[in-house]
Design a protein around this motif. Sequence first.
Motif, PDB file in Angstrom:
ATOM      1  N   ALA A   1      42.037 -14.909  44.971  1.00  0.00           N
ATOM      2  CA  ALA A   1      43.240 -14.162  45.347  1.00  0.00           C
ATOM      3  C   ALA A   1      43.475 -14.312  46.844  1.00  0.00           C
ATOM      4  O   ALA A   1      43.313 -13.372  47.631  1.00  0.00           O
ATOM      5  CB  ALA A   1      43.092 -12.697  44.952  1.00  0.00           C
ATOM      6  N   THR A   2      43.864 -15.531  47.244  1.00  0.00           N
ATOM      7  CA  THR A   2      44.160 -15.808  48.649  1.00  0.00           C
ATOM      8  C   THR A   2      45.506 -16.522  48.739  1.00  0.00           C
ATOM      9  O   THR A   2      45.955 -17.166  47.780  1.00  0.00           O
ATOM     10  CB  THR A   2      43.089 -16.704  49.295  1.00  0.00           C
ATOM     11  OG1 THR A   2      43.110 -17.995  48.652  1.00  0.00           O
ATOM     12  CG2 THR A   2      41.695 -16.092  49.150  1.00  0.00           C
ATOM     13  N   VAL A   3      46.126 -16.417  49.888  1.00  0.00           N
ATOM     14  CA  VAL A   3      47.410 -17.093  50.105  1.00  0.00           C
ATOM     15  C   VAL A   3      47.241 -18.602  49.969  1.00  0.00           C
ATOM     16  O   VAL A   3      48.085 -19.292  49.376  1.00  0.00           O
ATOM     17  CB  VAL A   3      47.976 -16.735  51.490  1.00  0.00           C
ATOM     18  CG1 VAL A   3      49.255 -17.514  51.763  1.00  0.00           C
ATOM     19  CG2 VAL A   3      48.229 -15.234  51.590  1.00  0.00           C
ATOM     20  N   GLU A   4      46.146 -19.138  50.514  1.00  0.00           N
ATOM     21  CA  GLU A   4      45.913 -20.586  50.458  1.00  0.00           C
ATOM     22  C   GLU A   4      45.822 -21.068  49.008  1.00  0.00           C
ATOM     23  O   GLU A   4      46.401 -22.104  48.645  1.00  0.00           O
ATOM     24  CB  GLU A   4      44.627 -20.946  51.212  1.00  0.00           C
ATOM     25  CG  GLU A   4      44.684 -20.710  52.712  1.00  0.00           C
ATOM     26  CD  GLU A   4      44.374 -19.274  53.121  1.00  0.00           C
ATOM     27  OE1 GLU A   4      44.352 -19.010  54.337  1.00  0.00           O
ATOM     28  OE2 GLU A   4      44.157 -18.411  52.237  1.00  0.00           O
ATOM     29  N   THR A   5      45.092 -20.333  48.186  1.00  0.00           N
ATOM     30  CA  THR A   5      44.939 -20.730  46.790  1.00  0.00           C
ATOM     31  C   THR A   5      46.270 -20.645  46.064  1.00  0.00           C
ATOM     32  O   THR A   5      46.642 -21.549  45.301  1.00  0.00           O
ATOM     33  CB  THR A   5      43.898 -19.838  46.087  1.00  0.00           C
ATOM     34  OG1 THR A   5      42.638 -19.997  46.736  1.00  0.00           O
ATOM     35  CG2 THR A   5      43.755 -20.212  44.624  1.00  0.00           C
ATOM     36  N   LEU A   6      46.996 -19.560  46.297  1.00  0.00           N
ATOM     37  CA  LEU A   6      48.281 -19.385  45.620  1.00  0.00           C
ATOM     38  C   LEU A   6      49.260 -20.493  46.019  1.00  0.00           C
ATOM     39  O   LEU A   6      49.987 -21.037  45.174  1.00  0.00           O
ATOM     40  CB  LEU A   6      48.870 -18.016  45.948  1.00  0.00           C
ATOM     41  CG  LEU A   6      50.170 -17.654  45.220  1.00  0.00           C
ATOM     42  CD1 LEU A   6      49.988 -17.710  43.711  1.00  0.00           C
ATOM     43  CD2 LEU A   6      50.655 -16.280  45.649  1.00  0.00           C
ATOM     44  N   ALA A   7      49.279 -20.847  47.292  1.00  0.00           N
ATOM     45  CA  ALA A   7      50.175 -21.909  47.747  1.00  0.00           C
ATOM     46  C   ALA A   7      49.825 -23.240  47.072  1.00  0.00           C
ATOM     47  O   ALA A   7      50.722 -24.009  46.698  1.00  0.00           O
ATOM     48  CB  ALA A   7      50.106 -22.044  49.263  1.00  0.00           C
ATOM     49  N   TYR A   8      48.524 -23.502  46.895  1.00  0.00           N
ATOM     50  CA  TYR A   8      48.127 -24.746  46.235  1.00  0.00           C
ATOM     51  C   TYR A   8      48.507 -24.709  44.758  1.00  0.00           C
ATOM     52  O   TYR A   8      49.027 -25.701  44.223  1.00  0.00           O
ATOM     53  CB  TYR A   8      46.622 -24.984  46.390  1.00  0.00           C
ATOM     54  CG  TYR A   8      46.161 -26.240  45.696  1.00  0.00           C
ATOM     55  CD1 TYR A   8      46.734 -27.473  46.009  1.00  0.00           C
ATOM     56  CD2 TYR A   8      45.184 -26.202  44.716  1.00  0.00           C
ATOM     57  CE1 TYR A   8      46.336 -28.636  45.365  1.00  0.00           C
ATOM     58  CE2 TYR A   8      44.776 -27.356  44.071  1.00  0.00           C
ATOM     59  CZ  TYR A   8      45.349 -28.572  44.398  1.00  0.00           C
ATOM     60  OH  TYR A   8      44.966 -29.720  43.751  1.00  0.00           O
ATOM     61  N   MET A   9      48.267 -23.584  44.098  1.00  0.00           N
ATOM     62  CA  MET A   9      48.654 -23.461  42.688  1.00  0.00           C
ATOM     63  C   MET A   9      50.159 -23.709  42.540  1.00  0.00           C
ATOM     64  O   MET A   9      50.601 -24.439  41.653  1.00  0.00           O
ATOM     65  CB  MET A   9      48.275 -22.082  42.156  1.00  0.00           C
ATOM     66  CG  MET A   9      46.785 -21.789  42.092  1.00  0.00           C
ATOM     67  SD  MET A   9      45.933 -22.591  40.713  1.00  0.00           S
ATOM     68  CE  MET A   9      46.397 -21.498  39.355  1.00  0.00           C
ATOM     69  N   LYS A  10      50.937 -23.099  43.416  1.00  0.00           N
ATOM     70  CA  LYS A  10      52.390 -23.289  43.364  1.00  0.00           C
ATOM     71  C   LYS A  10      52.763 -24.757  43.519  1.00  0.00           C
ATOM     72  O   LYS A  10      53.686 -25.249  42.866  1.00  0.00           O
ATOM     73  CB  LYS A  10      53.060 -22.463  44.468  1.00  0.00           C
ATOM     74  CG  LYS A  10      54.558 -22.684  44.560  1.00  0.00           C
ATOM     75  CD  LYS A  10      55.152 -22.182  45.848  1.00  0.00           C
ATOM     76  CE  LYS A  10      56.620 -22.590  45.976  1.00  0.00           C
ATOM     77  NZ  LYS A  10      57.217 -22.202  47.261  1.00  0.00           N
ATOM     78  N   SER A  11      52.036 -25.479  44.366  1.00  0.00           N
ATOM     79  CA  SER A  11      52.380 -26.882  44.634  1.00  0.00           C
ATOM     80  C   SER A  11      52.232 -27.771  43.404  1.00  0.00           C
ATOM     81  O   SER A  11      52.783 -28.876  43.371  1.00  0.00           O
ATOM     82  CB  SER A  11      51.503 -27.428  45.770  1.00  0.00           C
ATOM     83  OG  SER A  11      50.172 -27.691  45.322  1.00  0.00           O
TER      84      SER A  11
END
Length: 293
Positions: free
Chosen positions: A200-210
């Motif tokens: 649950a981190t911004v970095e992980t979420l941004a990668y998932m979105k990509s």
Amino acid sequence: MTNKTIISCALTGNLVKLEQHPALPITPKQIAEAALDARAAGAAIIHIHVRDPETGRPSMRLDLYREAVDRIRDSGSDLIINLTTGEGGRYAPSEDEPRVAGPGTTLAHPLKRVEHIVELKPDICSLDFNTMNSGQQVVINTPGNVRKMAKAIVEAGTKPELEVFDTGDIHLANDLIAEGLLPGKPFFQIVTGVKYGCSATVETLAYMKSLLPADAIWSAFGIGAREYPMLAAAHLLGGQVRVGMEDNIYIRRGQLTRDNAELVEQAVKVLDLLGAEPATPAEARAMLDLPAR
């Protein structure tokens, strides 16, 4: 970026116990009432698991789903109804012979897991893509079984919410989209903060979105204390949001939430601080390409 954000409310889930929160909705009547309260607070979508009214344990009973759905529909509410198909995917190996199912196993035929979808035809239902460790057990969603479930869901006229817990889940979902099994604009729900799933981190979420298709609409949520930080991150990255007692039972550190509606009210406040407002069910239907009501 639109200032309209879809709020989903996941009312009860299958892991939180009544001993942990006395206001957890258990009966179909309580679930329907919680759904209507969440709508009044700003939710456009309600995500439903049912429980055995006597024991409070997770259930797959069609009659319980039918009663909860009928109560919401009969109320005249414009809520978007989202039913789970996650039940029936858990396997616990026995201590002496791992090939034999032990206590806690719920593993069921994929078409049994979508029986209530075919019968009740909700607007949306979750479709889990994860095969992963879950506590001392394993959640199993094989590609073949996911394909069978997807086919039955689409044929019922229900939109699948593609629930992904890690990057491989998105790759599998993208394969089904490429195969034509998931027609139309895909709707992804990114789950963060589950142990052994994505962080649950911004970095992980941004990668998932990509990794998502360019035309996808997506939502994300965090578990426990990460519920509102991930809500903010999802909105700022262009996504929709989810809260609810399935994911978190606290309104702030050490204080149990009053109910699901209070969690939605808090989500509305956070979105307001970020310059956004909750989408109505009609607006959410348009965003998701659902039929108007």
